[in-house]
Design a protein around this motif. Structure first.
Motif, PDB file in Angstrom:
ATOM      1  N   VAL A  96       0.835  -1.196   0.000  1.00 22.40           N
ATOM      2  CA  VAL A  96       0.000   0.000   0.000  1.00 22.40           C
ATOM      3  C   VAL A  96       0.873   1.249   0.000  1.00 22.40           C
ATOM      4  N   ALA A  97       1.958   1.228   0.755  1.00 22.69           N
ATOM      5  CA  ALA A  97       2.860   2.377   0.802  1.00 22.69           C
ATOM      6  C   ALA A  97       3.467   2.630  -0.577  1.00 22.69           C
ATOM      7  N   LYS A  98       3.892   1.578  -1.242  1.00 24.19           N
ATOM      8  CA  LYS A  98       4.488   1.725  -2.578  1.00 24.19           C
ATOM      9  C   LYS A  98       3.443   2.253  -3.557  1.00 24.19           C
ATOM     10  N   LEU A  99       2.234   1.727  -3.480  1.00 21.07           N
ATOM     11  CA  LEU A  99       1.146   2.192  -4.336  1.00 21.07           C
ATOM     12  C   LEU A  99       0.886   3.674  -4.083  1.00 21.07           C
ATOM     13  N   ALA A 100       0.802   4.040  -2.818  1.00 24.77           N
ATOM     14  CA  ALA A 100       0.543   5.439  -2.460  1.00 24.77           C
ATOM     15  C   ALA A 100       1.675   6.331  -2.963  1.00 24.77           C
ATOM     16  N   GLN A 101       2.906   5.900  -2.753  1.00 20.48           N
ATOM     17  CA  GLN A 101       4.053   6.702  -3.173  1.00 20.48           C
ATOM     18  C   GLN A 101       4.025   6.935  -4.688  1.00 20.48           C
ATOM     19  N   ASN A 102       3.727   5.894  -5.439  1.00 14.71           N
ATOM     20  CA  ASN A 102       3.692   6.010  -6.894  1.00 14.71           C
ATOM     21  C   ASN A 102       2.524   6.862  -7.368  1.00 14.71           C
ATOM     22  N   ARG A 103       1.366   6.643  -6.809  1.00  9.01           N
ATOM     23  CA  ARG A 103       0.174   7.380  -7.226  1.00  9.01           C
ATOM     24  C   ARG A 103       0.246   8.861  -6.880  1.00  9.01           C
ATOM     25  N   ILE A 104       0.762   9.154  -5.721  1.00 10.38           N
ATOM     26  CA  ILE A 104       0.798  10.536  -5.243  1.00 10.38           C
ATOM     27  C   ILE A 104       2.023  11.257  -5.796  1.00 10.38           C
ATOM     28  N   GLY A 105       3.064  10.490  -6.103  1.00 12.04           N
ATOM     29  CA  GLY A 105       4.300  11.077  -6.611  1.00 12.04           C
ATOM     30  C   GLY A 105       5.181  11.607  -5.498  1.00 12.04           C
ATOM     31  N   LEU A 106       5.315  10.825  -4.438  1.00 15.70           N
ATOM     32  CA  LEU A 106       6.114  11.244  -3.284  1.00 15.70           C
ATOM     33  C   LEU A 106       7.548  10.749  -3.399  1.00 15.70           C
ATOM     34  N   LYS A 163      -2.951  20.501   7.560  1.00 16.66           N
ATOM     35  CA  LYS A 163      -1.901  21.498   7.798  1.00 16.66           C
ATOM     36  C   LYS A 163      -0.541  20.817   7.903  1.00 16.66           C
ATOM     37  N   ASP A 164      -0.521  19.668   8.567  1.00  9.86           N
ATOM     38  CA  ASP A 164       0.724  18.927   8.706  1.00  9.86           C
ATOM     39  C   ASP A 164       1.203  18.429   7.344  1.00  9.86           C
ATOM     40  N   LEU A 165       0.287  17.882   6.549  1.00  4.45           N
ATOM     41  CA  LEU A 165       0.655  17.373   5.223  1.00  4.45           C
ATOM     42  C   LEU A 165       1.154  18.499   4.320  1.00  4.45           C
ATOM     43  N   ALA A 166       0.591  19.698   4.498  1.00  4.87           N
ATOM     44  CA  ALA A 166       0.989  20.836   3.665  1.00  4.87           C
ATOM     45  C   ALA A 166       2.442  21.228   3.904  1.00  4.87           C
ATOM     46  N   ARG A 167       3.037  20.790   5.006  1.00  2.00           N
ATOM     47  CA  ARG A 167       4.441  21.084   5.286  1.00  2.00           C
ATOM     48  C   ARG A 167       5.368  20.420   4.276  1.00  2.00           C
ATOM     49  N   PHE A 168       4.972  19.244   3.765  1.00  2.00           N
ATOM     50  CA  PHE A 168       5.890  18.499   2.908  1.00  2.00           C
ATOM     51  C   PHE A 168       5.268  17.993   1.613  1.00  2.00           C
ATOM     52  N   MET A 169       3.992  18.243   1.403  1.00  2.00           N
ATOM     53  CA  MET A 169       3.336  17.845   0.157  1.00  2.00           C
ATOM     54  C   MET A 169       2.858  19.084  -0.592  1.00  2.00           C
ATOM     55  N   THR A 170       2.857  18.971  -1.906  1.00  2.00           N
ATOM     56  CA  THR A 170       2.274  20.041  -2.713  1.00  2.00           C
ATOM     57  C   THR A 170       0.749  19.906  -2.637  1.00  2.00           C
ATOM     58  N   PRO A 171       0.023  20.950  -3.002  1.00  2.00           N
ATOM     59  CA  PRO A 171      -1.449  20.835  -3.029  1.00  2.00           C
ATOM     60  C   PRO A 171      -1.929  19.698  -3.931  1.00  2.00           C
ATOM     61  N   VAL A 172      -1.274  19.500  -5.065  1.00  2.00           N
ATOM     62  CA  VAL A 172      -1.671  18.417  -5.974  1.00  2.00           C
ATOM     63  C   VAL A 172      -1.447  17.055  -5.307  1.00  2.00           C
ATOM     64  N   GLN A 173      -0.323  16.892  -4.618  1.00  2.00           N
ATOM     65  CA  GLN A 173      -0.063  15.634  -3.917  1.00  2.00           C
ATOM     66  C   GLN A 173      -1.103  15.401  -2.824  1.00  2.00           C
ATOM     67  N   ARG A 174      -1.460  16.454  -2.100  1.00  2.00           N
ATOM     68  CA  ARG A 174      -2.481  16.315  -1.050  1.00  2.00           C
ATOM     69  C   ARG A 174      -3.817  15.920  -1.654  1.00  2.00           C
ATOM     70  N   ALA A 175      -4.162  16.505  -2.791  1.00  2.00           N
ATOM     71  CA  ALA A 175      -5.425  16.160  -3.459  1.00  2.00           C
ATOM     72  C   ALA A 175      -5.409  14.692  -3.899  1.00  2.00           C
ATOM     73  N   ARG A 176      -4.280  14.253  -4.443  1.00  2.00           N
ATOM     74  CA  ARG A 176      -4.161  12.842  -4.850  1.00  2.00           C
ATOM     75  C   ARG A 176      -4.244  11.920  -3.633  1.00  2.00           C
ATOM     76  N   TYR A 177      -3.646  12.353  -2.548  1.00  2.00           N
ATOM     77  CA  TYR A 177      -3.664  11.574  -1.310  1.00  2.00           C
ATOM     78  C   TYR A 177      -5.089  11.424  -0.785  1.00  2.00           C
ATOM     79  N   ILE A 178      -5.843  12.516  -0.792  1.00  2.00           N
ATOM     80  CA  ILE A 178      -7.242  12.474  -0.352  1.00  2.00           C
ATOM     81  C   ILE A 178      -8.040  11.527  -1.237  1.00  2.00           C
ATOM     82  N   ALA A 179      -7.828  11.614  -2.558  1.00  2.00           N
ATOM     83  CA  ALA A 179      -8.537  10.727  -3.481  1.00  2.00           C
ATOM     84  C   ALA A 179      -8.178   9.266  -3.217  1.00  2.00           C
ATOM     85  N   LEU A 180      -6.910   9.008  -2.959  1.00  2.00           N
ATOM     86  CA  LEU A 180      -6.459   7.651  -2.676  1.00  2.00           C
ATOM     87  C   LEU A 180      -7.084   7.135  -1.383  1.00  2.00           C
ATOM     88  N   GLN A 181      -7.145   7.992  -0.359  1.00  2.00           N
ATOM     89  CA  GLN A 181      -7.785   7.610   0.906  1.00  2.00           C
ATOM     90  C   GLN A 181      -9.251   7.235   0.663  1.00  2.00           C
TER      91      GLN A 181
END
Length: 181
Positions: free
Chosen positions: A48-58, A129-147
């Motif tokens: 799941v971590a690898k999938l998330a990393q690839n999908r979100i682009g982390l 707010k915590d995620l915004a410290r190290f993720m771009t807005p696009v990454q956060r949006a992808r993360y929310i969609a993945l969740q």
């Protein structure tokens, strides 16, 4: 198994847990014996971590920060979820008990339910707010969609396994409202 999967998904997504990409992940099956369960859970979390990393682009660094963030927020989300389940259980019991429901108890439970929703929203705001410290807005949006995708998939699995405990064929008590004549 569903409870365990949800916990694992929370680690990666929430944490709360996701989509068209879930098809890429290997399905997790209930083992015949639970002797290797920790190993299977670890493998699942890694997939799941690898999938998330690839999908979100982390990057690897962002992924490490995401895991730390999830470790901070998952217990809070889990606590609120447990309280919400208990509140719903009590409300269901009050409403389905043979006699007249206790108006004050129902009112208190409804108030508690709203308060828990507010608490959940406050946790989500803090997490974002915590995620915004190290993720771009696009990454956060992808993360929310993945969740959301993971949550939907977990709900689908729960519905498919309705009446089965952890996919091992054990009967689980029904928890829906009683039918009225």
């Amino acid at each position: 198994m569903i409870k365990s999967m949800t916990r694992s998904l929370r680690l990666i997504s929430i944490g709360l847990g996701l989509t068209a990409g879930v098809a890429d992940a290997q399905p997790v099956r209930a083992p015949e014996a639970t002797a290797n369960r920790p190993e299977l859970e670890q493998q699942f979390r890694q997939r799941v971590a690898k999938l998330a990393q690839n999908r979100i682009g982390l990057t690897d660094g962002q992924m490490a920060q995401l895991e730390q963030s999830n470790a901070r927020f998952a217990p809070q989300f889990n606590q609120v979820a447990a309280e919400e389940r208990e509140t719903r259980r009590q409300l269901r019991a009050e409403m389905t008990s043979g006699g007249q429901p206790n108006q004050q108890h129902v009112s208190d439970l409804l108030d508690k339910s709203v308060q828990l929703q507010k608490q959940r929203i406050a946790i989500v705001e803090t997490e974002q707010k915590d995620l915004a410290r190290f993720m771009t807005p696009v990454q956060r949006a992808r993360y929310i969609a993945l969740q959301q995708q993971f949550r939907r998939r977990a709900q689908e699995l729960a519905r498919q396994n309705d009446g089965k405990g952890a996919g091992l064929g054990m009967q689980r008590p029904r928890q829906g409202l009683k039918k009225r004549p």
